[in-house]
Design an enzyme around this catalytic site. Structure first.
Site, PDB file in Angstrom:
ATOM      1  N   ASN A 111     -15.234 -19.184  23.897  1.00 13.57           N
ATOM      2  CA  ASN A 111     -16.539 -19.077  24.555  1.00 13.57           C
ATOM      3  C   ASN A 111     -17.056 -17.653  24.472  1.00 13.57           C
ATOM      4  O   ASN A 111     -16.291 -16.690  24.507  1.00 13.57           O
ATOM      5  CB  ASN A 111     -16.464 -19.573  26.011  1.00 13.57           C
ATOM      6  CG  ASN A 111     -16.152 -18.464  26.998  1.00 13.57           C
ATOM      7  OD1 ASN A 111     -17.040 -17.724  27.427  1.00 13.57           O
ATOM      8  ND2 ASN A 111     -14.872 -18.318  27.351  1.00 13.57           N
ATOM      9  N   PHE A 115     -21.666 -14.489  30.895  1.00 17.24           N
ATOM     10  CA  PHE A 115     -22.024 -14.490  32.331  1.00 17.24           C
ATOM     11  C   PHE A 115     -23.391 -15.142  32.585  1.00 17.24           C
ATOM     12  O   PHE A 115     -24.231 -14.595  33.298  1.00 17.24           O
ATOM     13  CB  PHE A 115     -22.050 -13.058  32.904  1.00 17.24           C
ATOM     14  CG  PHE A 115     -20.697 -12.423  33.108  1.00 17.24           C
ATOM     15  CD1 PHE A 115     -19.519 -13.149  33.046  1.00 17.24           C
ATOM     16  CD2 PHE A 115     -20.602 -11.059  33.405  1.00 17.24           C
ATOM     17  CE1 PHE A 115     -18.275 -12.543  33.244  1.00 17.24           C
ATOM     18  CE2 PHE A 115     -19.369 -10.449  33.611  1.00 17.24           C
ATOM     19  CZ  PHE A 115     -18.211 -11.188  33.520  1.00 17.24           C
ATOM     20  N   SER A 174     -13.846  -9.937  31.051  1.00 20.75           N
ATOM     21  CA  SER A 174     -14.540 -10.857  30.153  1.00 20.75           C
ATOM     22  C   SER A 174     -14.922 -10.108  28.888  1.00 20.75           C
ATOM     23  O   SER A 174     -15.454  -9.000  28.960  1.00 20.75           O
ATOM     24  CB  SER A 174     -15.797 -11.418  30.820  1.00 20.75           C
ATOM     25  OG  SER A 174     -15.417 -12.385  31.759  1.00 20.75           O
ATOM     26  N   ASN A 176     -17.237 -10.894  26.814  1.00 16.76           N
ATOM     27  CA  ASN A 176     -18.567 -11.251  26.331  1.00 16.76           C
ATOM     28  C   ASN A 176     -19.714 -10.439  26.909  1.00 16.76           C
ATOM     29  O   ASN A 176     -20.869 -10.754  26.689  1.00 16.76           O
ATOM     30  CB  ASN A 176     -18.797 -12.744  26.557  1.00 16.76           C
ATOM     31  CG  ASN A 176     -17.730 -13.577  25.856  1.00 16.76           C
ATOM     32  OD1 ASN A 176     -17.433 -13.322  24.693  1.00 16.76           O
ATOM     33  ND2 ASN A 176     -17.126 -14.508  26.567  1.00 16.76           N
ATOM     34  N   THR A 177     -19.393  -9.423  27.710  1.00 15.82           N
ATOM     35  CA  THR A 177     -20.399  -8.464  28.158  1.00 15.82           C
ATOM     36  C   THR A 177     -19.975  -7.125  27.553  1.00 15.82           C
ATOM     37  O   THR A 177     -18.939  -6.584  27.933  1.00 15.82           O
ATOM     38  CB  THR A 177     -20.440  -8.385  29.700  1.00 15.82           C
ATOM     39  OG1 THR A 177     -20.847  -9.663  30.201  1.00 15.82           O
ATOM     40  CG2 THR A 177     -21.415  -7.325  30.191  1.00 15.82           C
ATOM     41  N   LYS A 208      -8.964  -9.185  38.033  1.00 15.99           N
ATOM     42  CA  LYS A 208      -8.622 -10.034  36.881  1.00 15.99           C
ATOM     43  C   LYS A 208      -8.610  -9.216  35.601  1.00 15.99           C
ATOM     44  O   LYS A 208      -9.600  -8.568  35.264  1.00 15.99           O
ATOM     45  CB  LYS A 208      -9.615 -11.187  36.765  1.00 15.99           C
ATOM     46  CG  LYS A 208      -9.259 -12.176  35.659  1.00 15.99           C
ATOM     47  CD  LYS A 208     -10.033 -13.461  35.802  1.00 15.99           C
ATOM     48  CE  LYS A 208      -9.717 -14.433  34.683  1.00 15.99           C
ATOM     49  NZ  LYS A 208     -10.484 -15.670  34.808  1.00 15.99           N
ATOM     50  N   ASN A 237      -7.450 -13.156  31.607  1.00 20.37           N
ATOM     51  CA  ASN A 237      -8.680 -13.723  31.047  1.00 20.37           C
ATOM     52  C   ASN A 237      -8.408 -14.235  29.618  1.00 20.37           C
ATOM     53  O   ASN A 237      -7.257 -14.283  29.185  1.00 20.37           O
ATOM     54  CB  ASN A 237      -9.772 -12.641  31.068  1.00 20.37           C
ATOM     55  CG  ASN A 237     -11.134 -13.234  31.367  1.00 20.37           C
ATOM     56  OD1 ASN A 237     -11.543 -14.193  30.707  1.00 20.37           O
ATOM     57  ND2 ASN A 237     -11.833 -12.698  32.349  1.00 20.37           N
TER      58      ASN A 237
HETATM   59  C1  LIG Z   1     -16.034 -21.773  29.005  1.00 16.92           C
HETATM   60  C2  LIG Z   1     -15.279 -20.711  29.741  1.00 16.92           C
HETATM   61  C3  LIG Z   1     -15.964 -19.867  30.579  1.00 16.92           C
HETATM   62  C4  LIG Z   1     -15.273 -18.882  31.288  1.00 16.92           C
HETATM   63  N1  LIG Z   1     -15.960 -18.063  32.140  1.00 16.92           N
HETATM   64  C5  LIG Z   1     -15.285 -17.156  32.886  1.00 16.92           C
HETATM   65  C6  LIG Z   1     -15.966 -16.350  33.832  1.00 16.92           C
HETATM   66  O1  LIG Z   1     -17.172 -16.479  34.040  1.00 16.92           O
HETATM   67  N2  LIG Z   1     -15.244 -15.428  34.526  1.00 16.92           N
HETATM   68  C7  LIG Z   1     -13.893 -15.281  34.350  1.00 16.92           C
HETATM   69  O2  LIG Z   1     -13.273 -14.451  35.029  1.00 16.92           O
HETATM   70  N3  LIG Z   1     -13.220 -16.049  33.469  1.00 16.92           N
HETATM   71  C8  LIG Z   1     -13.875 -16.977  32.742  1.00 16.92           C
HETATM   72  N4  LIG Z   1     -13.190 -17.761  31.857  1.00 16.92           N
HETATM   73  C9  LIG Z   1     -11.734 -17.543  31.663  1.00 16.92           C
HETATM   74  C10 LIG Z   1     -10.870 -18.495  32.484  1.00 16.92           C
HETATM   75  O3  LIG Z   1     -11.076 -18.274  33.869  1.00 16.92           O
HETATM   76  C11 LIG Z   1      -9.379 -18.283  32.167  1.00 16.92           C
HETATM   77  O4  LIG Z   1      -9.002 -16.966  32.533  1.00 16.92           O
HETATM   78  C12 LIG Z   1      -9.068 -18.494  30.684  1.00 16.92           C
HETATM   79  O5  LIG Z   1      -9.838 -19.536  30.156  1.00 16.92           O
HETATM   80  C13 LIG Z   1      -7.598 -18.788  30.429  1.00 16.92           C
HETATM   81  O6  LIG Z   1      -7.191 -19.972  31.079  1.00 16.92           O
HETATM   82  P1  LIG Z   1      -7.103 -21.417  30.342  1.00 16.92           P
HETATM   83  O7  LIG Z   1      -6.324 -21.208  29.073  1.00 16.92           O
HETATM   84  O8  LIG Z   1      -6.412 -22.307  31.323  1.00 16.92           O
HETATM   85  O9  LIG Z   1      -8.500 -21.833  30.088  1.00 16.92           O
HETATM   86  C14 LIG Z   1     -13.863 -18.753  31.140  1.00 16.92           C
HETATM   87  C15 LIG Z   1     -13.188 -19.627  30.288  1.00 16.92           C
HETATM   88  C16 LIG Z   1     -13.867 -20.614  29.595  1.00 16.92           C
HETATM   89  C17 LIG Z   1     -13.096 -21.544  28.688  1.00 16.92           C
END
Ligand SMILES: Cc1cc2nc3c(=O)[nH]c(=O)nc-3n(C[C@H](O)[C@H](O)[C@H](O)COP(=O)(O)O)c2cc1C
Length: 345
Positions: A111, A115, A174, A176-177, A208, A237
């Protein structure tokens, strides 16, 4: 076989972001009497972390419910806690679409949402409306892309969201910023955490971090976190690295999550455990999809775990299945409480 495995092919025919929106909209219909009763409270899974009582250790990671539209519904699916956000002070659209990709062959997601969210005030409004089902709701806060003072954005997040959430996560990881992860660097992190410490109210503060870290980073981050009285670290993350992947989306830019992140996130957690020696609670996230994955992460030092991507592949019942699996394994191994497992590897 779960019902979800039958409808998954239909869900996967939709573009990933549309499927996500449709899911949240469906969940919003589940209000009032449609709720199942409170998640079954299994005392052996309940534990206290950062002064809060978590009914079970399986949480929903940030990013699924960015605007806090459905936290109560997610709790009712069996999550022990739900982290909403990331929310930024002002609403923003995020990056151009497409920005969310399912890597089905890899059981992964990439992704680069950036934000997208409706801002603090909208999230506060949703949080106030949501029914609390006995679980814990955390609010994950970030900075606007165009912000002239990113630290001020985090301070505003801590100040505003503390009134409506059980804990606040300061998200500086994150990918992406542009430049956001720079807040993990030495001087910047200290400045940020000092400002956050001054702004904090009663709600505990979690930090985080990214899984893409240099050799000395865990020690340095742990020291800064403890110095500034951060209550827990969330590791981790998404990754900007690309382990071997089969999907044709492998080279899309953004953060990778799901199965290919598992080893990296587990390794990062172990490094933070070694650096902290248990002095600060850790929350393990990244590629967790089963009770065995959660068990391994808890043994490696996580007091709690979170997941997101596994829900895409395993369906909404995944949290309940993991919690059940943990309960069964505790009984098998003769442990009275999940807290007895933390850091025992
Ligand atoms: C579509 C998507 C959007 C995410 N948006 C955020 C976010 O806004 N803030 C954040 O701290 N982590 C975000 N994450 C990261 C997740 O909280 C998590 O740390 C990461 O996906 C690893 O866990 P997983 O393998 O179980 O998905 C996002 C992940 C995905 C897949």
């Amino acid at each position: 076989m779960s019902i979800y495995s039958l409808i998954r092919p239909l869900v996967f025919r939709l573009d990933a972001e549309r499927a996500h929106r449709a899911t949240v909209n469906l969940l919003k219909l589940r209000t009032g009497t449609a709720f199942p009763p409170e998640p079954p409270d299994t005392p052996e899974l309940a534990s206290r972390v950062a002064g809060l009582r978590f009914p079970n250790p399986v949480g929903l990671a940030a990013g699924f419910d960015k605007d806090a539209e459905v936290p109560a519904q997610m709790l009712s699916l069996g999550f022990g806690f739900v982290e909403v956000g990331t929310v930024t002070p002002r609403p923003q659209h995020g990056n151009p679409k497409p920005r969310l990709f399912r890597l089905v062959e890899d059981r992964a997601v990439i992704n680069r949402m950036g934000f997208n969210n409706h801002g603090h005030l909208a999230a506060l409004e949703w949080l106030r409306q949501s029914r609390h089902l006995g679980g814990i709701i955390g609010a994950n806060v970030g900075a606007n892309k165009e912000s002239a003072d990113r630290i001020a954005d985090y301070v505003a997040g801590v100040r505003r969201m503390s009134s409506a959430a059980d804990y606040i996560t300061v998200n500086i990881s994150s990918p992406n910023t542009p430049g956001l992860r720079g807040l993990q660097d030495e001087g910047a992190l200290d400045e940020l955490l000092a400002a956050v410490a001054e702004a904090r109210a009663d709600a505990p503060i979690f930090l985080k971090v990214a899984p893409d870290l240099g050799e000395a980073d865990p020690e340095r981050i742990v020291r800064a976190a403890i110095d500034h009285k951060i209550d827990a670290l969330i590791v981790s993350n998404t990754t900007i690295s690309r382990p071997p992947l089969r999907s044709s989306y492998a080279n899309e830019s953004g953060g990778l999550s799901g199965a290919p992140l598992k080893t990296l996130a587990l390794d990062a957690l172990r490094r933070f455990r070694r650096a902290s020696g248990g002095e600060i609670p850790l929350i393990g996230v990244g590629g967790i999809a089963s009770a065995d994955d959660a068990w391994e992460r808890i043994r490696a030092g996580a007091s709690l775990v979170q997941l997101y991507t596994a829900m895409v592949y395993e369906g909404p019942g995944v949290a309940r299945r993991i919690a059940k699996g943990l309960t069964a394994r505790l009984a098998r191994e003769g442990l009275a409480n999940i807290a007895d497992l933390v850091g025992t590897e």
